[in-house]
Design a protein around this motif. Structure first.
Motif, PDB file in Angstrom:
ATOM      1  N   THR A  83      -5.266  43.410 -81.433  1.00 50.51           N
ATOM      2  CA  THR A  83      -4.776  42.339 -80.203  1.00 50.51           C
ATOM      3  C   THR A  83      -5.963  42.874 -78.993  1.00 50.51           C
ATOM      4  N   TRP A  84      -6.032  41.875 -78.160  1.00 53.62           N
ATOM      5  CA  TRP A  84      -6.799  42.158 -76.997  1.00 53.62           C
ATOM      6  C   TRP A  84      -6.365  41.739 -75.845  1.00 53.62           C
ATOM      7  N   LEU A  85      -5.169  40.402 -75.714  1.00 50.52           N
ATOM      8  CA  LEU A  85      -4.665  39.899 -74.710  1.00 50.52           C
ATOM      9  C   LEU A  85      -3.755  40.689 -74.337  1.00 50.52           C
ATOM     10  N   LYS A  86      -3.449  40.928 -72.655  1.00 53.61           N
ATOM     11  CA  LYS A  86      -2.287  41.526 -72.302  1.00 53.61           C
ATOM     12  C   LYS A  86      -1.095  40.406 -72.207  1.00 53.61           C
ATOM     13  N   ASP A  87       0.008  40.744 -72.954  1.00 56.92           N
ATOM     14  CA  ASP A  87       1.124  39.678 -72.970  1.00 56.92           C
ATOM     15  C   ASP A  87       2.109  39.850 -71.649  1.00 56.92           C
ATOM     16  N   GLU A  88       1.597  39.139 -70.857  1.00 58.25           N
ATOM     17  CA  GLU A  88       1.963  39.055 -69.189  1.00 58.25           C
ATOM     18  C   GLU A  88       3.729  38.633 -69.492  1.00 58.25           C
ATOM     19  N   SER A  89       3.836  37.708 -70.557  1.00 52.26           N
ATOM     20  CA  SER A  89       5.312  37.060 -70.688  1.00 52.26           C
ATOM     21  C   SER A  89       6.333  38.114 -70.834  1.00 52.26           C
ATOM     22  N   LEU A  90       5.889  39.265 -71.601  1.00 50.33           N
ATOM     23  CA  LEU A  90       6.806  40.425 -71.643  1.00 50.33           C
ATOM     24  C   LEU A  90       7.240  41.179 -70.468  1.00 50.33           C
ATOM     25  N   GLU A  91       6.438  40.758 -69.632  1.00 53.95           N
ATOM     26  CA  GLU A  91       6.826  41.556 -68.166  1.00 53.95           C
ATOM     27  C   GLU A  91       7.806  40.827 -67.379  1.00 53.95           C
ATOM     28  N   ASP A  92       8.098  39.517 -67.920  1.00 51.69           N
ATOM     29  CA  ASP A  92       8.862  38.445 -67.249  1.00 51.69           C
ATOM     30  C   ASP A  92      10.396  38.649 -67.774  1.00 51.69           C
TER      31      ASP A  92
END
Length: 253
Positions: A204-213
Motif C-alpha cells: 500500500t502507498w496511499l494514506k486512507d483519510e476516510s478511516l479518520e472520518d
C-alpha cells in the motif's frame, strides 16, 4: 446457477478441489475465488502437484489454479487481504511468479461483498501462465473511497470505470500503462521490489483519510466481521506452527 441463468451449459463435478487429485483437465480462462467452509481445515493436502506444503486452503487453491491453467491461460482470482502476506504466501507467490506473469492486483473497495461478508477486505489477482513476472501493477480502489453499503452506497460498475481504463484493452495486461506516482491509484512494482518483500503482496502507498472520518468508518457489524476474519487468520497461522512443531517432534523420536 449463474451459468445456467446466462444460457451456458456447464460441466459440474462433485468433489473436493483441494484434497482430491486434480482430473488432468486444463483451462484457457479461470475466474474464481477460494472455497469457503471449514472442511479440511488445518490439513496439508497429499498432492504431488503442490510445490508448497501448507494447510492454508486459500493458498492451496492458488496452487491448484496455477496447475490447471493451460500454457498461455489466464486467471483472475478473488483473494482476501491476508492471503497476500500470511502463512506461506511468499513461497506460493514466488513459485507462481516464476511460472506465471502476475501482472495486476486490484484492491477492492471496503464492503464489496456486503451483505454477505461485508467485513472481508479482498483483491482480484490477475495472472497468465507461461512467462515469469517482471512487474506487478497494483490498483488501489479502496483508499479514500466510501465503503460499499447495501442500500445507500451499493456496489456498481462505476466503482471500476477508472480501473478498467487503467488496465487497458489487452486481457493479458499488456496494454500501455502509466504509473500514476505516489499520489495516484495505479502503481508499478518491479520484481526486484517484490523479491525484497519476500514475495508478499500486501503493498500500500496511499494514506486512507476516510478511516479518520467517523462518518466513513465501517458499520459495527462490518468491523466485527473484519476482526473475526483477522482472528481466524491468526489462529490458522498458529495451527500451522503447531503442526510443524508436532511433525518435527515426532521425527526426532
Amino acid at each position: 446457477m449463474n451459468l445456467f441463468l446466462h444460457g451456458l451449459t456447464p460441466t459440474i463435478y462433485l468433489g473436493d478441489t483441494i484434497y482430491e487429485p486434480e482430473r488432468g483437465e486444463r483451462y484457457d480462462v479461470i475466474l474464481t475465488n477460494p472455497p469457503f467452509g471449514t472442511k479440511g481445515a488445518n490439513q496439508v493436502p497429499d498432492r504431488d502437484d503442490f510445490t508448497i506444503d501448507t494447510s492454508n486452503k486459500q493458498l492451496n487453491f492458488v496452487q491448484h489454479c496455477m496447475n490447471i491453467l493451460k500454457p498461455g491461460g489466464r486467471a483472475a482470482m478473488v483473494l482476501p487481504d491476508n492471503c497476500l502476506f500470511e502463512d506461506k504466501a511468499g513461497e506460493v507467490f514466488e513459485i507462481l511468479m516464476q511460472d506465471c506473469n502476475l501482472h495486476t492486483i486490484l484492491r477492492l473497495p471496503r464492503g464489496t461483498f456486503t451483505p454477505y461478508s461485508q467485513g472481508v477486505k479482498a483483491n482480484v489477482v490477475f495472472f497468465q501462465k507461461g512467462l515469469p513476472t517482471e512487474h506487478v501493477w497494483i490498483y488501489d480502489a479502496r483508499a479514500n473511497v466510501p465503503g460499499v453499503t447495501k442500500k445507500s452506497r451499493p456496489l456498481t460498475r462505476e466503482h471500476f470505470r477508472e480501473f478498467e481504463a487503467a488496465y487497458g484493452a489487452d486481457p493479458a495486461g499488456r496494454s500501455p500503462r502509466t504509473d500514476a506516482g505516489p499520489e495516484g491509484r495505479f502503481r508499478r512494482f518491479h520484481i526486484s521490489e517484490i523479491k525484497e518483500r519476500g514475495y508478499k503482496l500486501d503493498i500500500t502507498w496511499l494514506k486512507d483519510e476516510s478511516l479518520e472520518d467517523a462518518d466513513e468508518l465501517p458499520e459495527p457489524d462490518a468491523l466485527a466481521s473484519e476482526a473475526i476474519a483477522e482472528l481466524e487468520a491468526a489462529v490458522d497461522g498458529l495451527r500451522e506452527v503447531l503442526a510443524m512443531v508436532e511433525t518435527n517432534g515426532n521425527s526426532e523420536l
